[in-house]
Design a protein around this motif. Structure first.
Motif, PDB file in Angstrom:
ATOM      1  N   GLU A  67       0.773  -1.109  -0.184  1.00 21.90           N
ATOM      2  CA  GLU A  67      -0.033  -0.042   0.121  1.00 21.90           C
ATOM      3  C   GLU A  67       0.820   1.027  -0.116  1.00 21.90           C
ATOM      4  N   ASP A  68       0.230   2.460  -0.554  1.00 22.95           N
ATOM      5  CA  ASP A  68       0.946   3.486  -0.480  1.00 22.95           C
ATOM      6  C   ASP A  68       0.160   4.614   0.348  1.00 22.95           C
ATOM      7  N   PHE A  69       1.049   5.445   1.123  1.00 19.24           N
ATOM      8  CA  PHE A  69       0.447   6.370   2.227  1.00 19.24           C
ATOM      9  C   PHE A  69       0.978   7.759   2.017  1.00 19.24           C
ATOM     10  N   THR A  70       0.232   8.629   1.676  1.00 17.63           N
ATOM     11  CA  THR A  70       0.645  10.074   1.371  1.00 17.63           C
ATOM     12  C   THR A  70       1.504  10.569   2.816  1.00 17.63           C
ATOM     13  N   ARG A  71       2.477  11.448   2.555  1.00 12.53           N
ATOM     14  CA  ARG A  71       3.166  12.019   3.807  1.00 12.53           C
ATOM     15  C   ARG A  71       2.620  13.290   4.348  1.00 12.53           C
ATOM     16  N   GLN A  72       1.435  13.539   3.871  1.00  9.62           N
ATOM     17  CA  GLN A  72       0.539  14.743   4.495  1.00  9.62           C
ATOM     18  C   GLN A  72      -0.799  14.477   4.051  1.00  9.62           C
ATOM     19  N   THR A  73      -1.825  15.208   4.640  1.00  6.20           N
ATOM     20  CA  THR A  73      -3.101  15.249   4.383  1.00  6.20           C
ATOM     21  C   THR A  73      -3.439  15.877   3.046  1.00  6.20           C
ATOM     22  N   ILE A  74      -4.152  14.916   2.215  1.00  2.00           N
ATOM     23  CA  ILE A  74      -4.440  15.703   0.850  1.00  2.00           C
ATOM     24  C   ILE A  74      -5.670  15.787   0.429  1.00  2.00           C
ATOM     25  N   THR A  75      -6.259  16.102  -0.512  1.00  4.86           N
ATOM     26  CA  THR A  75      -7.643  16.311  -0.834  1.00  4.86           C
ATOM     27  C   THR A  75      -7.664  15.241  -2.166  1.00  4.86           C
ATOM     28  N   LEU A  76      -8.684  14.561  -2.086  1.00  2.00           N
ATOM     29  CA  LEU A  76      -8.974  13.707  -3.584  1.00  2.00           C
ATOM     30  C   LEU A  76     -10.106  14.269  -4.295  1.00  2.00           C
ATOM     31  N   THR A  77     -10.127  14.764  -5.541  1.00  2.00           N
ATOM     32  CA  THR A  77     -10.994  15.470  -6.041  1.00  2.00           C
ATOM     33  C   THR A  77     -11.633  14.595  -7.299  1.00  2.00           C
ATOM     34  N   GLN A  78     -13.179  14.502  -7.254  1.00  2.00           N
ATOM     35  CA  GLN A  78     -13.778  13.616  -8.493  1.00  2.00           C
ATOM     36  C   GLN A  78     -14.208  14.565  -9.528  1.00  2.00           C
ATOM     37  N   HIS A  79     -14.453  14.168 -10.598  1.00  2.00           N
ATOM     38  CA  HIS A  79     -14.779  15.065 -11.838  1.00  2.00           C
ATOM     39  C   HIS A  79     -16.357  15.571 -11.677  1.00  2.00           C
ATOM     40  N   ASN A  80     -16.937  15.018 -10.904  1.00  2.00           N
ATOM     41  CA  ASN A  80     -18.386  15.625 -10.351  1.00  2.00           C
ATOM     42  C   ASN A  80     -18.192  16.505  -9.289  1.00  2.00           C
ATOM     43  N   GLY A  81     -17.079  16.944  -8.717  1.00  2.00           N
ATOM     44  CA  GLY A  81     -16.960  18.166  -8.033  1.00  2.00           C
ATOM     45  C   GLY A  81     -16.974  17.443  -6.527  1.00  2.00           C
ATOM     46  N   SER A  82     -17.011  16.328  -6.090  1.00  2.00           N
ATOM     47  CA  SER A  82     -17.017  15.785  -4.816  1.00  2.00           C
ATOM     48  C   SER A  82     -15.468  15.571  -4.309  1.00  2.00           C
ATOM     49  N   ASN A  83     -15.370  15.987  -3.118  1.00  2.00           N
ATOM     50  CA  ASN A  83     -13.852  15.987  -2.500  1.00  2.00           C
ATOM     51  C   ASN A  83     -14.108  14.989  -1.372  1.00  2.00           C
ATOM     52  N   MET A  84     -12.720  14.281  -1.024  1.00  2.00           N
ATOM     53  CA  MET A  84     -12.501  13.588   0.171  1.00  2.00           C
ATOM     54  C   MET A  84     -11.019  13.933   0.552  1.00  2.00           C
ATOM     55  N   ILE A  85     -11.133  14.034   1.918  1.00  2.00           N
ATOM     56  CA  ILE A  85      -9.909  14.549   2.646  1.00  2.00           C
ATOM     57  C   ILE A  85      -9.255  12.867   2.997  1.00  2.00           C
ATOM     58  N   LEU A  86      -7.964  12.996   2.658  1.00  2.00           N
ATOM     59  CA  LEU A  86      -7.270  11.670   3.035  1.00  2.00           C
ATOM     60  C   LEU A  86      -5.979  12.109   3.672  1.00  2.00           C
ATOM     61  N   ASN A  87      -5.997  11.359   4.921  1.00  2.00           N
ATOM     62  CA  ASN A  87      -4.774  11.672   5.799  1.00  2.00           C
ATOM     63  C   ASN A  87      -3.759  10.621   5.755  1.00  2.00           C
ATOM     64  N   ALA A  88      -2.665  10.810   6.306  1.00  2.00           N
ATOM     65  CA  ALA A  88      -1.471   9.900   6.202  1.00  2.00           C
ATOM     66  C   ALA A  88      -1.736   8.732   6.651  1.00  2.00           C
ATOM     67  N   ASN A  89      -2.463   8.314   7.375  1.00  2.00           N
ATOM     68  CA  ASN A  89      -2.696   7.070   8.092  1.00  2.00           C
ATOM     69  C   ASN A  89      -3.795   6.108   7.235  1.00  2.00           C
ATOM     70  N   VAL A  90      -4.218   6.682   5.975  1.00  2.00           N
ATOM     71  CA  VAL A  90      -5.128   5.811   5.446  1.00  2.00           C
ATOM     72  C   VAL A  90      -4.482   5.590   4.098  1.00  2.00           C
ATOM     73  N   ALA A  91      -4.495   4.282   3.420  1.00  2.00           N
ATOM     74  CA  ALA A  91      -3.728   3.829   2.162  1.00  2.00           C
ATOM     75  C   ALA A  91      -4.573   4.612   1.080  1.00  2.00           C
ATOM     76  N   ILE A  92      -3.663   5.007  -0.003  1.00  2.00           N
ATOM     77  CA  ILE A  92      -4.482   5.545  -0.999  1.00  2.00           C
ATOM     78  C   ILE A  92      -4.951   4.549  -2.165  1.00  2.00           C
ATOM     79  N   SER A  93      -4.093   3.588  -2.094  1.00  2.00           N
ATOM     80  CA  SER A  93      -4.300   2.274  -3.147  1.00  2.00           C
ATOM     81  C   SER A  93      -3.593   1.146  -2.622  1.00  2.00           C
ATOM     82  N   LYS A  94      -3.799   0.006  -3.090  1.00  2.00           N
ATOM     83  CA  LYS A  94      -3.106  -1.168  -2.754  1.00  2.00           C
ATOM     84  C   LYS A  94      -3.293  -2.180  -3.815  1.00  2.00           C
ATOM     85  N   LEU A  95      -1.985  -3.196  -3.828  1.00  2.00           N
ATOM     86  CA  LEU A  95      -1.974  -4.122  -4.889  1.00  2.00           C
ATOM     87  C   LEU A  95      -1.297  -5.355  -4.408  1.00  2.00           C
TER      88      LEU A  95
END
Length: 337
Positions: A194-222
């Motif tokens: 899994e990859d984890f961001t090193r700071q809190t970021i915002t994920l933005t979808q094309h429809n305008g919806s946003n999600m706040i993601l902090n460094a404790n939550v995986a952004i993707s996994k394989l």
């Protein structure tokens, strides 16, 4: 499975290239991934042989699947069914899952790139030798990469029993300690990277919806799944005696090498084993990597990236095997190109 999002086109659609490797006894085995969520349109699927073990124990193939997405919502790709190689944990059916994040990252201004890794299908270690396997782990966005064992509740494997002979660090190092002959045999290793961001970021979808993601939550996994074979003892665990020892100019483990599109990259590999006989170089990487044996313990891996691979990172892992009185003596290393 690694994935590579391309820049959106004028309409906002995203094309994503998924490159995955699967290993079977036969080179003709067919696979099929199931998509959940924002599945887009599958444009093409290409299957090519990467490497085949000389005895015919396994054949690894690379799949290159291209999908186009109108939406940049996340999705999941799942693989299930089949039969694991016979193993000590009695894991039979296989299951793997990839979580793909395509929403726009506030820190990079683009979709997330997956962690990059690969591995040879079977890692081997003598039962009396301590070994640390530092798995290849690189992230194109500079995220922190962590590894853990798969979780059956999250559908990441069918039976998720970890190998009793291995310990796993979150930094993706598997450690093996000397054990008894009763532990010799094959083990199913079912990891999640899994990859984890090193700071809190915002994920933005094309429809305008946003999600706040902090460094404790995986952004993707394989998934990273393979077999560990614990072989009979060798008279010495010192590298260069029975176990192959890599010599210069062999690149260091986790080295990063660079090459322009349409220009060949030659990776020179040299090793020695004074008592055993180096018998084979096994590797995992892009399917168009070619292997040449120059002499005893001397090989060249040559890869020429195409225009379609411009700007991408591609992992290569290789392992040397030596034989002494029918006992296999392995050594492993992995790179990023």
């Amino acid at each position: 499975m690694n994935y590579y999002p391309k820049n959106p086109d004028a309409s906002g659609s995203i094309t994503v290239v998924f490159r995955y490797k699967l290993t079977f006894h036969s080179c003709t085995q067919i696979d099929s991934w199931t998509c959940l969520g924002n599945c887009g349109t599958e444009i093409s699927v290409e299957l090519n042989i990467v490497n085949q073990e000389l005895s015919g124990e396994w054949c690894q193939r690379e799949g290159i699947m291209t999908r186009q997405f109108v939406s940049n919502a996340p999705l999941q790709l799942q693989l299930s069914g089949g039969d694991w190689m016979s193993n000590k944990q009695r894991v039979t059916s296989w299951r793997a899952e990839t979580l793909v994040e395509l929403r726009n990252r506030s820190d990079t201004g683009r979709a997330n790139g997956s962690p990059q890794t690969t591995i040879v299908p079977v890692l081997r270690v003598p039962s009396n030798c301590r070994r640390d396997f530092h798995l290849l782990a690189f992230d194109p966005d500079g995220d922190e990469i962590k590894c853990r064992y798969g979780n059956a509740t999250l559908a990441e494997c069918d039976v998720c029993t970890p190998p009793s002979v291995l310990s796993l660090s979150s930094s993706c190092t598997l450690s093996f300690s000397p054990t008894t002959s009763g532990d010799e045999g094959s083990y199913a290793v079912q990891l999640v990277m899994e990859d984890f961001t090193r700071q809190t970021i915002t994920l933005t979808q094309h429809n305008g919806s946003n999600m706040i993601l902090n460094a404790n939550v995986a952004i993707s996994k394989l998934p990273v799944q393979f077999i560990l074979k614990v072989d009979p003892v060798v008279p010495s665990c010192t590298e260069g005696v029975y176990l192959p020892k890599f010599l210069p100019p062999t690149p260091a483990n986790r080295a990063r090498l660079y090459t322009p599109v349409n220009q060949s990259l030659d990776i020179s590999i040299i090793a020695e084993a004074n008592v055993s006989t180096i018998s084979e170089l096994l590797f995992s990487g892009p399917h168009n990597v070619n292997q040449t044996r120059v002499g005893v313990g001397e090989y060249i891996l040559r890869w020429t990236p195409s225009e379609n691979e411009d700007g991408q990172s591609h992992p290569i892992c290789f392992s040397l095997q030596a034989v002494f009185k029918s006992v296999t003596c392995p050594m492993n290393i992995s790179l990023l190109h």
